[in-house]
Design a protein around this motif. Sequence first.
Motif, PDB file in Angstrom:
ATOM      1  N   UNK B  82      57.428  34.681  41.230  1.00  0.00           N
ATOM      2  CA  UNK B  82      58.516  35.567  41.688  1.00  0.00           C
ATOM      3  C   UNK B  82      58.166  37.025  41.389  1.00  0.00           C
ATOM      4  N   UNK B  83      58.289  37.907  42.373  1.00  0.00           N
ATOM      5  CA  UNK B  83      57.927  39.316  42.158  1.00  0.00           C
ATOM      6  C   UNK B  83      58.860  39.986  41.148  1.00  0.00           C
ATOM      7  N   UNK B  84      58.302  40.937  40.417  1.00  0.00           N
ATOM      8  CA  UNK B  84      59.078  41.616  39.369  1.00  0.00           C
ATOM      9  C   UNK B  84      59.386  43.063  39.703  1.00  0.00           C
ATOM     10  N   UNK B  85      58.618  43.657  40.602  1.00  0.00           N
ATOM     11  CA  UNK B  85      58.925  45.037  40.987  1.00  0.00           C
ATOM     12  C   UNK B  85      58.649  45.210  42.480  1.00  0.00           C
ATOM     13  N   UNK B  86      58.889  46.409  42.982  1.00  0.00           N
ATOM     14  CA  UNK B  86      58.806  46.625  44.429  1.00  0.00           C
ATOM     15  C   UNK B  86      57.397  46.365  44.965  1.00  0.00           C
ATOM     16  N   UNK B  87      56.382  46.824  44.245  1.00  0.00           N
ATOM     17  CA  UNK B  87      55.009  46.584  44.717  1.00  0.00           C
ATOM     18  C   UNK B  87      54.728  45.092  44.823  1.00  0.00           C
ATOM     19  N   UNK B  88      55.129  44.379  43.788  1.00  0.00           N
ATOM     20  CA  UNK B  88      54.894  42.931  43.806  1.00  0.00           C
ATOM     21  C   UNK B  88      55.663  42.260  44.946  1.00  0.00           C
ATOM     22  N   UNK B  89      56.883  42.743  45.178  1.00  0.00           N
ATOM     23  CA  UNK B  89      57.686  42.165  46.263  1.00  0.00           C
ATOM     24  C   UNK B  89      56.996  42.362  47.613  1.00  0.00           C
TER      25      UNK B  89
END
Lengths: 244, 495
Positions: B82-89
């Motif tokens: 699961x992504x944790x910040x905007x870049x990861x998302x």
Amino acid sequence: MGYRRKVRIRKIISQSTVDGPGNRFAIFLQGCNIRCLYCHNPETQAMEDAEAQEMTTEELIEAIRPCVPFLRGVTVSGGECMLQAEQLTELFRAVKALAAEMHHPLTCLLDSNGTIAFSRYPELMQACDGVMLDVKAWDETVYEQLTGAKTNSTVRENVRWLLEHDLLEEVRIVCLPGRVDVETILQNIAEIFDSIGKTSPIRLLRFRPHGVIGELENAPMPTDEQMAQLSELAARYGLQTTIR
Amino acid sequence: MSDIYSIVTSRQLSYEQKVVALAHAAEDTLQVLNIPEQTRRYMEQGVICNLNEGNAPYRPRYIMPDYAKAVRQGVKFLELDPPQDLDELLTFLQVLYRHVPSITTYPVFLGDLDQLIEPFIDGLSDEVVKKKLRNFFIYLDRTITDSFCHANLGPKDTRAGRLILDVDRQLEQAVPNLTLKYDPAQTPDEFAEQAILTSLCVANPAICNDVLNSRTYDRYGISSCYNILPIGGGSYTLTRLVLPRLAQMTEDKEQFLRQLLPDAMRCMADYMSERICFIVEKSGFFESHFLATEGLVERDRFVAMFGLVGLAEAANHFAPGKKYGTDPEADEVAEQIMEVISGFAAQYECPYCEIANHRLLLHAQVGIDTDHGITSGIRIPVGDEPASIYDHLRHSSRFHRYIPTGCSDILPFDITGKQNPAAVLDIVKGAFQLGQKYIAFYASDSDLVRITGYLVKRSEIEKWNSGQAVLQNTTQLGAPTYASAHLANRKVRGV
Ligand code: SF4
């Protein structure tokens, strides 16, 4: 229904985005009491014209009815709408009744040159939600040169009266450098706003030669910079403007 | 064989297009569907058209992954936490999109993008978010080279939604298509007006009637060309009935309504059922694809889109001298046709369509590039539009009510609309209140134009017409359609 009053109409537009907030049904009346040099619709000036027609309130309501779901309101413009003020009370009341019947709010606005005192028509003003008021010039000489009318004292009084009665929907100023004393208008309007403690939006309209006949038919449009300067000036007087 | 050779040696197809065409050719060597004689005949006559879905469907046509769920739980198959910040998302989504199958091989649905992004932008400035979104959108536009790809916004106003609109307006690109779900009770006027202004600048987003469309399924999304489908599901198939070609077979309206139409619909419905059974029972998609095994789509959330095209011409055929859109006689015939069709859809038992109560769902198919003289779905033909926009919208509303899985109107607006988006919103509100389900518009001076539903740049059409290569597949589809459907002559609505 018995809405039998008649209005002299030049034309009706069932979908207008330039005659007040939102999408409006606009009714243009025939006949004007002044003669602006920059008038876009000189054909509406004469009180009688072969292309004008009489319509009863009832006929107008039936023309508005199918448009109601798409409308924010109705605007009566001109010519000068207040020359037929007596007849408009019935029209505005009928529009409000139509709105209630269709469960769809409609506002009724007037677009006027302000030469006739609104205070003389309390019943109309009760049915009306606001006035878009043309302030063509502040200085009387400038006003006379532009419109042929001797005085604008009623226009000035109307600014005050409408503001006091929360009926000043917007002030419209056609900007034509050298012909219209925009700065003076802005300054005086700001003073009135201050003295009453209320305000109203100001719309700075760029003069456009489209439709104009006579002296100004080839006059240049003000530039973007000139319009921006006027808007900045207005901001210095604490006035909110939009340019069109 | 010669077909395959010509694909392999083509100079016009890009490498990716060759791969897709070869896969298609391979699929079409199979004959696994039982297609009765009469159905075959209808297909040869072009009455029933499977829109090139292929002979052996190995995935549903349109897939609407539950991206919110994916973001919450991660995707094991893709080794994505699961992504944790905007870049990861944004990276997470880019990777996931790449693996969503569809008929075009590109994802047709990118999710409720504003809601996906909103929780990740707290504490980031507008400028920072916009820069990241710009890159994300550029990546999508240049890698999903087909504008049947759709992201959704709204109905709630969010900061992410506003930033997406801002970026969309600056970039002026065809992908992704955006639709704002609009509900006057949830969507503030100001946000809707920003969307409309954006649309008058870059022909995007379209506006969807959230109140009416929410009634079709619990959670819906808009994909591809205005397909309204369940999120976490999709559509197995879209086959279309080309009404004018069927109507041509008789002059007798009663015979058409009582015999021909029911017969063709029965053949088409059985054919769709056959496809659905193959996907579910034979293809292995639902047992093996990670979207299914990880619960990002559920088998029982797929529907079957029963497409219609050319209602206008079919109605005009039985009302000689009259015009659908302006003459009550032609509209009356159209209504009779729609009653027969929806009556059929309401009683036909369709396999594996639990979410639709085992019924076929009607779809106003927008047309394909080889349709000539056939108007999209239930639209009024270009040139026959009523003089008043209100009459036009009232007419659409009357026919939109029959169509649950997508129907739309496209209106070019005079550029003055840009100065008063509130007025355009008033018109949208009125139309939606009367029952219109979906409106798209663009300004008459816009480079981006809507063809039948997807967006194409006029400047790219010119490039293609003058023999230059273009990146987007849909430009190649759009160029001939723009000309043959006379879209430049759509009635421009002055505001
Ligand atoms: S008030 Fe209006 S209609 Fe009358 S002359 Fe002036 S511009 Fe023309």
